[in-house]
Design an enzyme around this catalytic site. Sequence first.
Site, short mmCIF file in Angstrom:
data_model
loop_
_atom_site.label_atom_id
_atom_site.label_comp_id
_atom_site.label_asym_id
_atom_site.label_seq_id
_atom_site.Cartn_x
_atom_site.Cartn_y
_atom_site.Cartn_z
N ALA A 78 30.90 21.44 -8.74
CA ALA A 78 32.01 20.49 -8.61
C ALA A 78 33.33 21.19 -8.93
CB ALA A 78 31.78 19.32 -9.57
N ASN A 104 27.88 17.06 -7.99
CA ASN A 104 28.27 16.04 -8.97
C ASN A 104 29.78 16.00 -9.08
OD1 ASN A 104 25.86 14.84 -9.78
ND2 ASN A 104 25.40 16.50 -11.21
N SER A 130 19.92 12.83 -7.06
CA SER A 130 19.29 13.06 -8.36
C SER A 130 17.82 13.40 -8.18
CB SER A 130 19.42 11.84 -9.26
OG SER A 130 18.78 12.12 -10.50
N GLY A 131 17.36 14.23 -9.09
CA GLY A 131 15.95 14.63 -9.07
C GLY A 131 15.77 16.07 -9.49
N LYS A 184 26.44 7.71 -9.07
CA LYS A 184 25.72 8.90 -9.57
C LYS A 184 26.25 9.27 -10.95
CE LYS A 184 23.01 12.26 -10.17
NZ LYS A 184 23.32 13.61 -10.29
N HIS A 187 24.72 6.87 -13.26
CA HIS A 187 23.29 7.26 -13.37
C HIS A 187 23.16 8.35 -14.43
CE1 HIS A 187 20.14 10.22 -12.43
NE2 HIS A 187 19.43 9.25 -11.88
N1 LIG Z 1 20.85 21.29 -10.93
C1 LIG Z 1 20.63 19.97 -10.89
O1 LIG Z 1 19.67 19.44 -11.47
C2 LIG Z 1 21.57 19.09 -10.12
C3 LIG Z 1 22.80 19.56 -9.68
N2 LIG Z 1 23.62 18.73 -8.97
C4 LIG Z 1 24.90 19.21 -8.47
O2 LIG Z 1 24.66 19.98 -7.30
C5 LIG Z 1 25.64 21.02 -7.18
C6 LIG Z 1 24.92 22.35 -7.10
O3 LIG Z 1 24.18 22.52 -8.30
P1 LIG Z 1 23.16 23.73 -8.50
O4 LIG Z 1 22.40 23.96 -7.24
O5 LIG Z 1 22.44 23.42 -9.75
O6 LIG Z 1 24.19 24.95 -8.73
P2 LIG Z 1 23.94 26.52 -8.51
O7 LIG Z 1 25.01 27.20 -9.28
O8 LIG Z 1 22.53 26.86 -8.76
O9 LIG Z 1 24.20 26.74 -6.94
C7 LIG Z 1 25.46 26.63 -6.33
C8 LIG Z 1 25.52 27.62 -5.20
O10 LIG Z 1 26.72 27.43 -4.44
C9 LIG Z 1 27.33 28.69 -4.23
N3 LIG Z 1 28.76 28.50 -3.97
C10 LIG Z 1 29.78 28.41 -4.85
N4 LIG Z 1 30.93 28.19 -4.18
C11 LIG Z 1 30.62 28.15 -2.86
C12 LIG Z 1 31.39 27.97 -1.67
N5 LIG Z 1 32.70 27.76 -1.73
N6 LIG Z 1 30.75 28.01 -0.50
C13 LIG Z 1 29.41 28.21 -0.42
N7 LIG Z 1 28.63 28.40 -1.51
C14 LIG Z 1 29.23 28.36 -2.72
C15 LIG Z 1 27.04 29.43 -5.52
O11 LIG Z 1 27.27 30.81 -5.39
P3 LIG Z 1 27.69 31.63 -6.75
O12 LIG Z 1 26.55 31.48 -7.69
O13 LIG Z 1 27.88 33.02 -6.25
O14 LIG Z 1 28.94 30.96 -7.26
C16 LIG Z 1 25.56 29.08 -5.69
O15 LIG Z 1 24.73 29.87 -4.88
C17 LIG Z 1 26.54 20.87 -8.41
O16 LIG Z 1 27.66 20.09 -8.09
C18 LIG Z 1 25.66 20.13 -9.40
O17 LIG Z 1 26.39 19.42 -10.35
C19 LIG Z 1 23.27 17.44 -8.65
C20 LIG Z 1 22.06 16.95 -9.05
C21 LIG Z 1 21.12 17.71 -9.84
O1 LIG Z 2 22.86 15.47 -12.09
C1 LIG Z 2 21.96 16.00 -12.70
C2 LIG Z 2 20.71 15.25 -12.97
O2 LIG Z 2 20.80 13.92 -12.53
C3 LIG Z 2 22.14 17.40 -13.19
O3 LIG Z 2 20.99 17.97 -13.70
C4 LIG Z 2 23.28 17.50 -14.15
O4 LIG Z 2 23.62 18.85 -14.33
C5 LIG Z 2 22.92 16.90 -15.50
O5 LIG Z 2 24.06 16.76 -16.27
P1 LIG Z 2 24.39 17.71 -17.53
O6 LIG Z 2 24.33 19.14 -16.99
O7 LIG Z 2 25.75 17.27 -17.96
O8 LIG Z 2 23.31 17.46 -18.55
#
Ligand SMILES: NC(=O)C1=CN([C@@H]2O[C@H](COP(=O)(O)OP(=O)(O)OC[C@H]3O[C@@H](n4cnc5c(N)ncnc54)[C@H](OP(=O)(O)O)[C@@H]3O)[C@@H](O)[C@H]2O)C=CC1
Ligand SMILES: O=C(CO)[C@H](O)[C@H](O)COP(=O)(O)O
Length: 479
Positions: A78, A104, A130-131, A184, A187
């Site tokens: 984000a 997020n 979510s998940g 969300k 949530h």
């Molecule tokens: N992990 C979780 O459980 C959950 C996460 N989310 C949300 O989902 C999103 C992704 O999370 P998550 O997968 O955990 O994060 P990660 O850091 O694992 O993955 C993000 C990816 O996006 C890449 N990236 C960054 N900037 C760009 C761009 N401008 N264009 C293309 N790719 C880019 C990153 O590269 P680099 O690493 O090189 O920066 C990385 O490979 C976040 O907003 C998070 O809050 C939502 C629900 C659950």
């Molecule tokens: O969205 C989520 C689960 O629903 C992500 O796992 C999120 O990163 C959880 O929040 P925090 O990192 O602040 O504990």
Amino acid sequence: MTGKADVAVIGTGVMGRSLARNFARHGHTVALFDVAPGRAAQVAQEHSAEGNFIPAQDPAELAQSMSTPRVAILLVPAGEPTDQAIDMLCEVFSAGDIIVDMGNSFYVDTERREKLVTQRDLHFVGCGISGGESGALNGPAIMPGGAQKAYERLGPLLESISAQFQGEPCCTWVGPGGAGHYVKMVHNGIEYADMELLSEAYQLLRYRNGMSPKEISEVFSRWNEGPLHSYLLEISADILQHTDAKTNQPFIDIICDEAGQKGTGSWTVQNALTLGAGSTIIAAATFARAVSSQRVHRDLARGVLGEWVPDTAPGGSDLLDNLEKAVYGAKIVAYSQGLSQIRTACKEYGWTVDLAKLASIWRAGCIIQAQLLQDIMETYQDGDFDTPLLLKPAISAVIKDALPAWRAVVSDSIKAGIALPALSAGLAYLDSLRCPSLPTALVQAQRDFFGAHTYRRRDCEGSFHTRWENPQRPEIALS
Ligand SMILES: NC(=O)C1=CN([C@@H]2O[C@H](COP(=O)(O)OP(=O)(O)OC[C@H]3O[C@@H](n4cnc5c(N)ncnc54)[C@H](OP(=O)(O)O)[C@@H]3O)[C@@H](O)[C@H]2O)C=CC1
Ligand SMILES: O=C(CO)[C@H](O)[C@H](O)COP(=O)(O)O
């Protein structure tokens, strides 16, 4: 590889990679792009057996590889990275294409982005997911906002990969603008509360009842057979069974106790304060994480105030039964507070989130999936979203039943020196709600005394001010 991609996933980290595989496993051809060179190609190669992936090296190649109207899903961090990814897509996409932000993101940012993207004749959909990693792979709960028109194109695609509960997809259009990211966010606020309540139960069983992590795991597993059944309880029982391979100690004793947070919990609390919503358990859970991370102050406090020595007194089955009831009561109150906050936001921001439908899509796939959500869904099927969940007849009976046990748990923990911030906040909330004479009468009088802020009287209409500086204390009626 032949044909064009049905959907693109931008950001191939934890969530993006899993969601892309989920799409591919459901027969969709998936274009991939990541800012890290080579990462998209690596993901495509590692998972080529699961379906069709088209990794792109640059945005133009990505756009070329997709069928139109294009659908691109962002799963990037984000904030700034999300803005950068949107700018990148706006440069190469054409009218009618859809950009879906599943990160997020803060709902206010989503509304700003929707305006900007729409000006370029593209659709922008802020969408909660979510998940975690396994949900994204096997079926997450999905909460899309944005224009309802965009959902006509997006719905079948998202519903094909979402979790299913008794044959119903855990995905629905939540409402326009930032509504998807708003729900969300809440949530996640509820998620913070759920996690904190279980952690407090662990703390009490460990340090008041003197139980080992494995014994507590067994208690949690038993609870998981009843009304507290939930994903978070299940994984907590699993975590407490885990032994650290390096030290042979319970894993819970090895892991550092400073809890992280990425924003959604504190946004929920900030927004609750803005709206005047009483999301006190969510706030207590969020502050509990903040306090846990104040390492310097915590170390200092033990030196200055003395070491923490909890009063251990095994409570037997009474404590266990009381605690189970207290946690269940507090869980209901936390969900009630979160859903009431969503209702207040609907009135403030002009949304009409269907709370029964929302509860129904949280029943599977998401982190807060729990048996309670079935009861919540059924309760809200009466269409009355204004009465707080905890005051609905069937639910309030459970709260009434839990109250004596809850009070016994909190009062005992206070005497024993074991902090239960979320359980205590929930109980105080209920006692405040029921109290006909809150001490805020004194707050109102104080405000009037020092700032002429006025007050209302119980015995008549209107607004009043007392001239406190005048020894006669004359009262002025202002309206
Ligand atoms: N992990 C979780 O459980 C959950 C996460 N989310 C949300 O989902 C999103 C992704 O999370 P998550 O997968 O955990 O994060 P990660 O850091 O694992 O993955 C993000 C990816 O996006 C890449 N990236 C960054 N900037 C760009 C761009 N401008 N264009 C293309 N790719 C880019 C990153 O590269 P680099 O690493 O090189 O920066 C990385 O490979 C976040 O907003 C998070 O809050 C939502 C629900 C659950
Ligand atoms: O969205 C989520 C689960 O629903 C992500 O796992 C999120 O990163 C959880 O929040 P925090 O990192 O602040 O504990």
